[in-house]
Design an enzyme around this catalytic site. Structure first.
Site, PDB file in Angstrom:
ATOM      1  N   PHE A 178      47.535  44.808  31.704  1.00  9.09           N
ATOM      2  CA  PHE A 178      47.150  44.785  33.630  1.00  9.09           C
ATOM      3  C   PHE A 178      47.037  45.500  34.327  1.00  9.09           C
ATOM      4  CE2 PHE A 178      52.542  44.077  31.572  1.00  9.09           C
ATOM      5  CZ  PHE A 178      52.187  43.236  32.400  1.00  9.09           C
ATOM      6  N   GLU A 179      45.986  44.716  35.111  1.00 14.62           N
ATOM      7  CA  GLU A 179      45.012  45.661  36.110  1.00 14.62           C
ATOM      8  C   GLU A 179      45.141  47.199  36.475  1.00 14.62           C
ATOM      9  OE1 GLU A 179      44.891  42.115  38.688  1.00 14.62           O
ATOM     10  OE2 GLU A 179      43.152  43.460  39.824  1.00 14.62           O
ATOM     11  N   PHE A 180      46.080  47.900  36.562  1.00 12.47           N
ATOM     12  CA  PHE A 180      46.427  49.250  37.239  1.00 12.47           C
ATOM     13  C   PHE A 180      46.537  49.719  36.006  1.00 12.47           C
ATOM     14  CE2 PHE A 180      46.717  45.984  41.366  1.00 12.47           C
ATOM     15  CZ  PHE A 180      46.109  47.146  41.747  1.00 12.47           C
TER      16      PHE A 180
END
Lengths: 256, 323, 323, 256
Positions: A51-53
């Site tokens: 996931f991008e975060f």
């Protein structure tokens, strides 16, 4: 007897089937999360969601509501940050990227920024790129989910090219400076499953959804969609897929 | 440097590292000094009209909501906002405090687009420049490195590049095309953390988003924390300090400071509250009523917490997952 | 890109990100696979003659000494070494396995310069290019970002720049002079950590040096760990994972793997051993005798540990500070 | 009665006195460590030592043996990594930087790389820059320790300019692209204490060590050293300084 299912469930199942086991996948909010969770419980137990975060390899026992929420790194093997994730994709470690868009063109380019002719002030302001531009630039294979297949969404010309597909065709990504051998891989819509023709990099219909004809897909596409020599029909969701989806992946019916 | 192509949008904040260094040298304490204060004090002291402002992490996740509400309460205006988020950006836009937006993504994820953003930008009230999510984080990273720009290989070939203020050059080592992003030095950064000591040494649990970068990219940094801990705790596990004291100007004790967003391992997001706001946000009058009730109508974060109610907050605590 | 000035030294490793990406895609496992093996297996499988090689952290501090000794035992030669260190670089140079050295600092800190380095470089056997310490770390950082170069504002105005392979350009945003460092993508990286699981997820205590960057800059990454822990432990505190499994090709269980260097919170450095080696290193014959005894003369790390003796190692454990 | 002391102790005391309280200092191996520890226990309790491999604000209760060892972050407020430390200096957060060198010139430029005319193969290979180049580039004020003040070390022309002082004189740092208002501040040698003249940026003798004459300093300097209008004599180590140094800072006599 065939199980009943809704369109969202169908999209999730078809998206899930596109992911091979033993791979990494950059997961966005919504259908990609459900597809990844379903794939892990079906044919791809070793799929690693990213996931991008910063969440890497979460269990996905509970469905995340956003790409940064605590479920994206629950029992994960690492919880880092956005730079590390984007750079991991930049270095070639992420196989699949999931994207959606308000508009898509025949080269798989996506618009999620504005509708209308003028950038500012725009007719309609959409969210913006978010992480999509990096996902579309760096992942080896991007899979696009388009919930509504129609001529306003499958367009000849995007109002704004937010995220790169094959840009203007063969060689264009490389010419622009993007990594070689990357680009859109599949488009999953409510009407069918599309790929990209090897030579021309143009979108090509591979399979129709149950009950949908090739002509229906073409009629709902603004650009000239290529059609595979042998268009198959996607299998509807199996009872097993539906059971897992409804009882394990999204038991609270947040999405389905 | 031979520029092949330039984004056409305005560069709202110039990447001036020398100015940043001088400001830091003149204004920041090098020694450990006590910085505990309230939201009111922190915002009054460290946020000015016209400031460039960034928030971390992301609307519904570990977001400095109590600080954002205080900025609105004090009506700090003409802000140049680094727009990555949801609730906090919606609030600032709804209060009409924003002049420019370096936008990468403002929307409600699965619940769809932001009505408040639409009204603010489509009306021409708020100017925008577009960037990718990676690009915004990297712009902070460049600032954190103390350099005027940073090279990346995304943004290329797209209108996202074209309507940014980035530039494309040829790499002098390989000849390949490279996108250069200007560093984004902020006047003010806001970060909500799990634990801080009174000097501003901070620990974050779970993902760190872009806290490392934004903290280092900010001239003035206001930190809010769920918990204030003893410095001895900090010194016991120095590797867990993601933000050292010298970056920080104010430490605000703000339990439930991320509400209505979540705080991992502490409390889950307030889904009902968020959905109600999202519904209200469709209508300008209702949006105003929301701000009146939850921001202007309360004096401070303590009153806000009372308004939300501890029963409700305890339920959110019970809903969050453990490790 | 308009280059104002170029360093004159040879760029020993080209910053080819496309090659790196393709290599990663063809050769690394994206899924979690078990990677536990011995030093012998890891070095035999993942280090080749002619490889570019980097070690982390620093000779006497959390250094991958058991892996370095194994490389020497297996005689992997013509290495292109990223030279930041003490003991490990001295060993590799003494064993005559190094062709080129991207050097920033090879010496014994307060005990003075390296005699082995002097012999290797002054004789013309080993070619050098000079860099600052920051520059070397940033070159790894550039590689970790997946970009061909990174801008910095040090190195400027000096012979350190002149005898590097960096370049100076004008910033297209501010007009200021900026030094561009080429990314350093390594064939092999070696890192010693406190804890790893069998898949290669790693935790480090205390300072992290340049572990984050070097791990991400390496095509092949061999990790040695004081302790192998269960993956459940990793999953409980995912924010403590500094190296995720997918970066790692081999995990070697190496208690006292940093000896004669220290490992924070575990054991103190072996001052007597280091001083004796430093004395030996003044004389080529004695240096050879040291290698014969402590490296060639033992079959593996287990035998090395026996040779050093557990009594001695326990004393070093007792000497290390707590938290 | 005057306490007896050795040259190392004198250097440490004089170096320690240069550091103001409530500041940050980038600390190298050896004398700077002792000086920082002494300063903290004398006039600068709030001095914050920073070490290049990541230690910030360590207690310095025990003397480190290297800039990365565990004592550099024992009870520290943060333990990060080399990039973070160098970038912290790059952003202007570090007041003092401590350096040493094999050679220094009149503008405070330093050589720690090679001795001889040819870069490669060199006559004598020295350690290299290490972190010195960043310290000399980024810290606001650099303090140089030169244990041996003689004509081979205080030279007209460096064999190699490893770390920037004022380069070729006024404005040269800025012209090279280095941060404004930075540069060498003090040079502490076994003969005296030097600063840099405001206008010319040339090294200027400020104080002689006990028993040393101005002429002795000039005789042992290869370049034309400026001399302050009023050269004072450095105070010898006080009994208090010596007591702390010997019993608290370095009780095991590792350095003194």
């Amino acid at each position: 007897m065939m199980a009943e299912y809704n369109e969202t469930e169908l999209l999730i199942c078809i998206a899930a089937r596109q992911m091979a086991d033993n791979t990494t996948a950059f997961i966005g909010t919504g259908i990609p999360m459900l597809a990844a969770a379903l794939a892990k419980k079906m044919h791809a137990p070793n799929l690693v969601p990213v996931f991008e975060f910063g969440g890497i390899g979460a269990s996905l026992e509970k469905l995340p509501l956003g790409v940064g929420d605590s479920r994206t790194f629950h029992k994960a093997v690492a919880a880092t940050g956005i730079c590390d994730m984007m750079e991991t994709a930049a270095r070639g470690f992420i196989e699949y990227g999931f994207l959606g868009g308000a508009q898509i063109d025949m080269y798989g380019n996506l618009n999620t920024t504005i509708i209308g002719e003028k950038y500012w002030p725009p007719k309609v302001r959409l969210p913006g790129s978010g992480g999509a531009n990096e996902v579309g630039s760096f992942c080896w294979k991007t899979i696009v989910i388009m919930r509504q297949h129609d001529k306003k969404r499958f367009v000849k010309k995007l109002d704004f090219l937010t995220t790169p597909g094959y840009l203007t065709g063969p060689g264009a990504r490389e010419k622009a400076g993007l990594p070689p051998n990357t680009g859109p891989y599949r488009v999953v819509s409510n009407l069918g499953l599309m790929g990209f023709e090897e030579k021309t990099k143009r979108m090509i219909l591979l399979a129709t959804n149950p009950g949908i004809t090739v002509q229906q897909v073409l009629d709902n596409t603004d650009f000239a969609m290529l059609v595979a020599d042998k268009v198959v029909e996607n299998e509807p969701p199996s009872e097993e897929e539906l059971r897992i989806l409804r009882t394990e992946v999204d038991p609270d019916r947040l999405y389905i | 440097m031979n520029v092949l192509e330039s984004g056409v949008s305005e560069l709202f904040v110039k990447p001036d590292i020398w100015n940043f260094r001088d400001w830091v040298h003149k204004n920041k304490h090098q020694a450990m000094t006590e910085k505990l204060m309230t939201e009111q004090e922190a915002v009054a002291k460290f946020v000015a009209d016209g400031d460039s402002l960034g928030t971390e992490l992301y609307g519904t996740v570990r977001a400095p909501m109590s600080l954002t509400r205080e900025i609105i309460r004090q009506g700090k205006k003409h802000l140049k906002v680094a727009g990555q988020g949801i609730t906090e950006i919606d609030f600032l836009l709804a209060a009409d405090l924003v002049d420019t937006l370096d936008i990468t993504y403002v929307a409600w994820e699965v619940y769809g687009i932001s009505n408040i953003l639409r009204r603010a930008v489509e009306s021409g009230r708020v100017k925008t420049a577009d960037w990718s999510n990676g690009a915004m984080a990297w712009r902070f990273k460049a600032a954190a490195m103390g350099v005027p720009f940073i090279p990346v290989l995304s943004m290329l070939g797209t209108d996202t590049f074209r309507y940014s203020a980035a530039k494309i050059v040829e790499c002098p080592f390989t000849g390949q095309k490279v996108c250069l992003l200007p560093a984004l030095f902020l006047d003010v950064g806001l970060i909500h953390v799990h634990r801080a000591d009174k000097y501003g040494n901070c620990q974050i649990e779970g993902i760190s988003g872009f806290a490392h970068e934004l903290a280092r990219a900010s001239k003035k940094l206001i930190v809010s924390a769920e918990e204030i801990i003893d410095t001895e705790e900090i010194r016991k596990y120095p590797e867990h300090t993601i933000i050292p004291y010298y970056l920080v100007d104010a430490v605000v004790h703000a339990p439930f400071g991320s509400h209505p967003g979540e705080m991992c391992y502490r409390y889950w997001r307030d889904e009902e509250h968020l959905k109600n706001f999202l519904e209200d946000s469709k209508d300008p009058a209702k949006t105003k009523a929301y701000l009146d009730k939850y921001i202007y109508g309360v004096k401070n974060h303590e009153e806000y917490i009372k308004l939300i109610g501890m029963d409700r907050l305890k339920k959110l605590q019970a809903m969050i997952g453990g490790r």
